[in-house]
Every structure is written in structure tokens, then in C-alpha cells.
Design a protein around this motif. Structure first.
Motif, PDB file in Angstrom:
ATOM      1  N   CYS A  70     -14.516 -10.925  -5.760  1.00 21.52           N
ATOM      2  CA  CYS A  70     -15.228 -12.216  -4.973  1.00 21.52           C
ATOM      3  C   CYS A  70     -16.074 -11.149  -3.920  1.00 21.52           C
ATOM      4  N   PHE A  71     -15.120 -10.158  -3.466  1.00 20.52           N
ATOM      5  CA  PHE A  71     -16.044  -9.208  -2.803  1.00 20.52           C
ATOM      6  C   PHE A  71     -17.291  -8.492  -3.099  1.00 20.52           C
ATOM      7  N   ASN A  72     -18.342  -8.985  -1.833  1.00 28.82           N
ATOM      8  CA  ASN A  72     -19.927  -8.454  -2.559  1.00 28.82           C
ATOM      9  C   ASN A  72     -20.007  -7.218  -1.263  1.00 28.82           C
ATOM     10  N   GLY A  73     -19.936  -7.514  -0.248  1.00 27.37           N
ATOM     11  CA  GLY A  73     -20.194  -7.379   0.883  1.00 27.37           C
ATOM     12  C   GLY A  73     -19.538  -5.339   1.824  1.00 27.37           C
ATOM     13  N   VAL A  74     -19.582  -5.954   3.150  1.00 28.78           N
ATOM     14  CA  VAL A  74     -18.545  -5.026   3.620  1.00 28.78           C
ATOM     15  C   VAL A  74     -17.165  -5.097   3.314  1.00 28.78           C
ATOM     16  N   LYS A  75     -17.109  -4.481   3.084  1.00 30.09           N
ATOM     17  CA  LYS A  75     -15.365  -4.005   3.375  1.00 30.09           C
ATOM     18  C   LYS A  75     -14.834  -3.067   3.963  1.00 30.09           C
ATOM     19  N   ILE A  76     -14.092  -3.487   5.197  1.00 28.82           N
ATOM     20  CA  ILE A  76     -13.509  -2.065   5.874  1.00 28.82           C
ATOM     21  C   ILE A  76     -12.277  -2.510   6.682  1.00 28.82           C
ATOM     22  N   LEU A  77     -11.064  -1.835   5.885  1.00 28.53           N
ATOM     23  CA  LEU A  77      -9.650  -2.205   6.539  1.00 28.53           C
ATOM     24  C   LEU A  77      -9.394  -0.428   7.278  1.00 28.53           C
ATOM     25  N   SER A  78      -8.944  -1.070   8.740  1.00 24.53           N
ATOM     26  CA  SER A  78      -8.646   0.316   9.017  1.00 24.53           C
ATOM     27  C   SER A  78      -7.845   0.733  10.132  1.00 24.53           C
ATOM     28  N   TYR A  79      -6.852   0.954   9.742  1.00 27.60           N
ATOM     29  CA  TYR A  79      -5.609   1.549  10.861  1.00 27.60           C
ATOM     30  C   TYR A  79      -5.800   1.007  12.445  1.00 27.60           C
ATOM     31  N   LYS A  80      -4.999  -0.387  12.884  1.00 26.52           N
ATOM     32  CA  LYS A  80      -4.783  -0.846  13.897  1.00 26.52           C
ATOM     33  C   LYS A  80      -6.281  -0.595  15.109  1.00 26.52           C
ATOM     34  N   THR A  81      -6.402   0.289  15.061  1.00 25.76           N
ATOM     35  CA  THR A  81      -8.201   0.231  16.021  1.00 25.76           C
ATOM     36  C   THR A  81      -9.614   0.283  15.133  1.00 25.76           C
ATOM     37  N   LEU A  82      -9.937  -1.299  15.205  1.00 27.22           N
ATOM     38  CA  LEU A  82     -11.679  -1.601  14.775  1.00 27.22           C
ATOM     39  C   LEU A  82     -12.384  -2.184  15.496  1.00 27.22           C
ATOM     40  N   ASN A  83     -13.417  -2.068  15.936  1.00 29.57           N
ATOM     41  CA  ASN A  83     -13.909  -3.162  17.053  1.00 29.57           C
ATOM     42  C   ASN A  83     -14.697  -4.149  16.153  1.00 29.57           C
ATOM     43  N   LYS A  84     -14.250  -4.985  16.198  1.00 33.09           N
ATOM     44  CA  LYS A  84     -14.983  -6.048  15.018  1.00 33.09           C
ATOM     45  C   LYS A  84     -15.890  -6.560  15.271  1.00 33.09           C
ATOM     46  N   ALA A  85     -16.607  -6.316  17.231  1.00 33.47           N
ATOM     47  CA  ALA A  85     -17.740  -7.178  17.227  1.00 33.47           C
ATOM     48  C   ALA A  85     -18.189  -6.361  16.977  1.00 33.47           C
ATOM     49  N   GLU A  86     -18.472  -4.561  17.355  1.00 30.29           N
ATOM     50  CA  GLU A  86     -19.500  -3.453  17.265  1.00 30.29           C
ATOM     51  C   GLU A  86     -19.204  -3.827  15.465  1.00 30.29           C
ATOM     52  N   ALA A  87     -18.571  -3.609  14.303  1.00 30.49           N
ATOM     53  CA  ALA A  87     -19.064  -3.562  13.068  1.00 30.49           C
ATOM     54  C   ALA A  87     -19.877  -5.144  13.182  1.00 30.49           C
ATOM     55  N   LEU A  88     -19.536  -5.928  13.489  1.00 32.34           N
ATOM     56  CA  LEU A  88     -20.112  -7.299  13.076  1.00 32.34           C
ATOM     57  C   LEU A  88     -21.599  -7.097  13.782  1.00 32.34           C
TER      58      LEU A  88
END
Length: 161
Positions: free
Chosen positions: A96-114
Motif C-alpha cells: 500500500c505504501f507508494n510514497g516515501v518510506k523512512i525507517l530511521s534509528y532513533k534520530t529522525l527530524n520528522k518536521a524536516e522530512a515533512l
């Protein structure tokens, strides 16, 4: 529109064999699937929240993007062997996931990614600090998923932004 989901405590809840909350990355293979519950080798379980499959299928069927952003990766494990990726496959959600797939270890700046993603975004996350950090993004509508135990009508509720 792009529907972007957190994974842990958003689309599923994971517990050790004593019922204590744990992260999906703490599950130990092999896994067995019992409907919308996956049980690991030591009796821990991951419960997919009600209606998540229908929601994901509706997003795709209506030609929207479906993405995930999660800081729930197991350190040093390649993507195909990550417990969260295995769960998405077991629950028949990976396709179902046809967009961005980000699975990070602990540190992920979601605001920056979005912020780097274009177009209108509906973002589902359970963490108050993350929810607050993305509120300033004009192209992102944030949904607090901490109490979203039934996704049955979510697509209808949010399909228009």
C-alpha cells in the motif's frame, strides 16, 4: 494528497508477553500471524489497530500517496530484516505504501522530512513533541493518533485535507 503515517503507537501497538508496552523493533523473529495480531518468538505481540488495512487500501484505491516516517529502526539491521518492515509485510500493508518510506534509528527530524515533501500532507503521529514541531508547516495537517484506536472512517474524515 500524501497520507504520512508514524508506525509505533499510531497504526499498531506492541506488547511484551506480560502486557507491557514495547517498540516493534523489540520483537524477535520468527513471527506468526493470527489475523491482525502478530506474535513473536517469545510471546510478545503486535496488534494492528482496527480499520488500518481498510484505511491504507482506501488511500491507494483513491490514488493518493501513502508514506511512513518512523524512528523505530533496529540499529545495524538492513531494511528488509527490520521488524517494522516485516510487520508491514505480514499485515499485507507494505504494498500500500507508494510514497516515501523512512525507517530511521532513533534520530529522525520528522518536521524536516515533512518540510522537504511537496504537496498537501495529512500526517498521523502520537508524539506531542513531534506534533507540535510540525504545526508550523503550512502544507501539513497533523492528526494526533494517540487515541485513534479505530481507523474505520479516517479516510472519509481526512480525504479532503
Amino acid at each position: 494528497m500524501n497520507f504520512v503515517l508514524d508506525l509505533d503507537l499510531t497504526i499498531w501497538d506492541t506488547f511484551d508477553r506480560h502486557g507491557n508496552p514495547i517498540w516493534a523493533k523489540q520483537l524477535i523473529a520468527p513471527y506468526r500471524n493470527e489475523s491482525d495480531v502478530v506474535i513473536d518468538d517469545v510471546g510478545s505481540r503486535c496488534l494492528l489497530r482496527k480499520g488500518v488495512k481498510a484505511f491504507c487500501n482506501d488511500v491507494r484505491k483513491n490514488q493518493h500517496e501513502l508514506s511512513f516516517l518512523s524512528a523505530g529502526a533496529l540499529h545495524g539491521v538492513e531494511e528488509k530484516n527490520q521488524p517494522s518492515i516485516k510487520l508491514l509485510n505480514i499485515f499485507s500493508l507494505w504494498e500500500c505504501f507508494n510514497g516515501v518510506k523512512i525507517l530511521s534509528y532513533k534520530t529522525l527530524n520528522k518536521a524536516e522530512a515533512l518540510g522537504q515533501l511537496g504537496g498537501k500532507i495529512i500526517f498521523f503521529d502520537d508524539n506531542p513533541a513531534i506534533i507540535e514541531s510540525v504545526r508550523f508547516l503550512n502544507h501539513v495537517n497533523v492528526v494526533d493518533s494517540s487515541n485513534l484506536n479505530d481507523w474505520t472512517n479516517c479516510f472519509e474524515d481526512y480525504q479532503n485535507g
